[in-house]
Design an enzyme around this catalytic site. Structure first.
Site, PDB file in Angstrom:
ATOM      1  CG  ASP A   9      57.916  64.995  77.060  1.00 43.24           C
ATOM      2  OD1 ASP A   9      58.383  65.855  77.825  1.00 43.24           O
ATOM      3  OD2 ASP A   9      57.417  65.274  75.957  1.00 43.24           O
ATOM      4  CG  ASP A  11      55.135  69.806  76.572  1.00 45.18           C
ATOM      5  OD1 ASP A  11      54.756  69.569  77.729  1.00 45.18           O
ATOM      6  OD2 ASP A  11      55.702  70.852  76.261  1.00 45.18           O
ATOM      7  CG  ASP A  95      56.415  63.967  71.564  1.00 42.28           C
ATOM      8  OD1 ASP A  95      57.206  64.366  72.454  1.00 42.28           O
ATOM      9  OD2 ASP A  95      55.546  64.701  71.074  1.00 42.28           O
TER      10      ASP A  95
END
Length: 130
Positions: A9, A11, A95
């Protein structure tokens, strides 16, 4: 031949996310660039991220960010999707459980968790099992 697929990912994982900045102005997370390049040497690595549907500029900014910080290693390796669980692969480094991350068919490596607090711990795990 690389036969295991790793998705990462952007961000908060590759990018040190700051909602007060334009995406293109954000810096890489500590250790993220080196980790991406190291993992790319042993796995088939893709960037799997989401961009706000209402902000087309963010989609372009993610492409430009990947080109700037990851260069040729990220060429044609960026997937923008609101349904991460539809991608088939072995590992997803993310996250948050959003956009299907928690329904991913492979192993979800929860970046920032007690088990995987930083890029060093993720690299240790993924290079040890390779």
């Amino acid at each position: 031949m690389k036969n295991k697929i790793v998705y990462i990912d952007m961000d908060g994982v590759l990018v040190d996310y700051n909602p007060d900045l334009a995406f293109i102005d954000m810096k890489p997370k500590e250790g993220a660039i080196e980790a991406f390049k190291n993992l790319s040497g042993i796995y088939d690595v893709y960037i799997l991220s989401t961009a706000p549907w209402s902000n087309p500029q963010a989609w372009m900014d993610k492409v430009l960010w990947a080109k700037e910080y990851l260069g040729q290693a990220a060429r044609k390796k960026l997937i923008l999707s609101h349904n991460k669980n539809l991608n088939k692969g072995d590992y997803l480094i993310d996250d948050r459980p959003n956009n299907g991350a928690d329904e991913f068919g492979g192993k979800w490596i929860i970046f920032g968790s007690n088990t995987f607090p930083d890029w060093d711990s993720v690299l240790d795990y993924l290079t040890e099992i390779y």
